[in-house]
Design an enzyme around this catalytic site. Sequence first.
Site, PDB file in Angstrom:
ATOM      1  CG  ASN A 130      -2.074  -0.822   1.118  1.00  0.00           C
ATOM      2  OD1 ASN A 130      -2.562  -1.142   0.079  1.00  0.00           O
ATOM      3  ND2 ASN A 130      -2.515  -1.782   2.032  1.00  0.00           N
ATOM      4  CG  ASN A 131       5.387   2.718   0.372  1.00  0.00           C
ATOM      5  OD1 ASN A 131       5.477   3.752  -0.367  1.00  0.00           O
ATOM      6  ND2 ASN A 131       6.502   2.765   1.407  1.00  0.00           N
TER       7      ASN A 131
ATOM      8  CG  ASP B  34      10.016  -5.992   4.414  1.00  0.00           C
ATOM      9  OD1 ASP B  34       8.990  -5.141   4.456  1.00  0.00           O
ATOM     10  OD2 ASP B  34      10.970  -5.799   5.505  1.00  0.00           O
TER      11      ASP B  34
ATOM     12  CG  PHE C 159       9.058   6.816  -0.708  1.00  0.00           C
ATOM     13  CD1 PHE C 159       9.306   6.321  -1.905  1.00  0.00           C
ATOM     14  CD2 PHE C 159       9.021   5.849   0.595  1.00  0.00           C
ATOM     15  CE1 PHE C 159      10.006   4.965  -2.189  1.00  0.00           C
ATOM     16  CE2 PHE C 159       9.507   4.495   0.310  1.00  0.00           C
ATOM     17  CZ  PHE C 159      10.034   3.785  -1.053  1.00  0.00           C
TER      18      PHE C 159
ATOM     19  CE1 TYR D 257      14.069   7.313   8.378  1.00  0.00           C
ATOM     20  CE2 TYR D 257      13.340   5.249   6.655  1.00  0.00           C
ATOM     21  CZ  TYR D 257      13.475   6.016   8.246  1.00  0.00           C
ATOM     22  OH  TYR D 257      12.650   5.520   9.235  1.00  0.00           O
TER      23      TYR D 257
ATOM     24  CE  LYS E 141      14.382   5.807  -4.316  1.00  0.00           C
ATOM     25  NZ  LYS E 141      13.301   6.030  -3.369  1.00  0.00           N
TER      26      LYS E 141
ATOM     27  CG  HIS F  78      16.729   0.216  -2.085  1.00  0.00           C
ATOM     28  ND1 HIS F  78      16.886   1.642  -2.419  1.00  0.00           N
ATOM     29  CD2 HIS F  78      15.669   0.205  -1.134  1.00  0.00           C
ATOM     30  CE1 HIS F  78      16.030   2.185  -1.950  1.00  0.00           C
ATOM     31  NE2 HIS F  78      15.156   1.337  -1.072  1.00  0.00           N
ATOM     32  NE  ARG F  79      11.000  -0.057  -3.547  1.00  0.00           N
ATOM     33  CZ  ARG F  79      11.421   0.863  -2.526  1.00  0.00           C
ATOM     34  NH1 ARG F  79      11.766   1.770  -3.332  1.00  0.00           N
ATOM     35  NH2 ARG F  79      11.466   0.594  -1.447  1.00  0.00           N
TER      36      ARG F  79
END
Length: 190
Positions: free
Chosen positions: A9-10, A68, A147, A149, A170, A175-176
Amino acid sequence: MYQLVIASNNEGKIREIKSMIEDIELLSLKDIGFTAEIPEPYHTFEENALTKASAIHQFSGKNVFADDSGLCVKALHGSPGVDSAHYCGERDDEKNLQKILDELKGADDRSAFYKAVICLIWNEEVYYFEGICEGELIEEKRGAGGFGYDPIFIPKGYEQTFGELPLAIKNQISHRGKAVRKMIAFLNEQ
Ligand code: IMP
């Protein structure tokens, strides 16, 4: 075109992942009618990602993946890590970020890394894909993009924060971005 559910839901994560994925029909939790909160009770990214992906797979029967992720700060012995989303005690990005800035006051070592673990449940099998992005935390927020940090995180080799860098950059180094590209490469082989 095949379908995949994003078990999140992020909004920040969903925006980034959507901008990297083509040729796959991505379904949101809203699309499949899932409205409950998914608990994340564990101490590793892998366990939490599996819990989220499994809950949504059981609900929908569809192929699904969950991300996660979190920020690991060296001077804080790896915190907030899996607790990144609610480090201050609630899900509040601004308060979480301020807590880190307070804890790092006077610290010499401001190095940190973001980590993302994607758990994919594909044709009843479980797969994991990981990405890490190293960087430094600055003392004051810069930039309104990203979003969490991002306004205090400068990735290694850059001078701007993830709050200032365009999303396309980005995604190239985050990481993502790394974890999502590994998952896409896997899916392309199937
Ligand atoms: P999760 O929903 O438990 O995976 O929480 C992830 C949390 O880690 C987010 O709420 C942010 O606080 C932090 N986080 C993960 N990835 C990023 C990112 O790319 N930028 C900023 N914060 C992030």
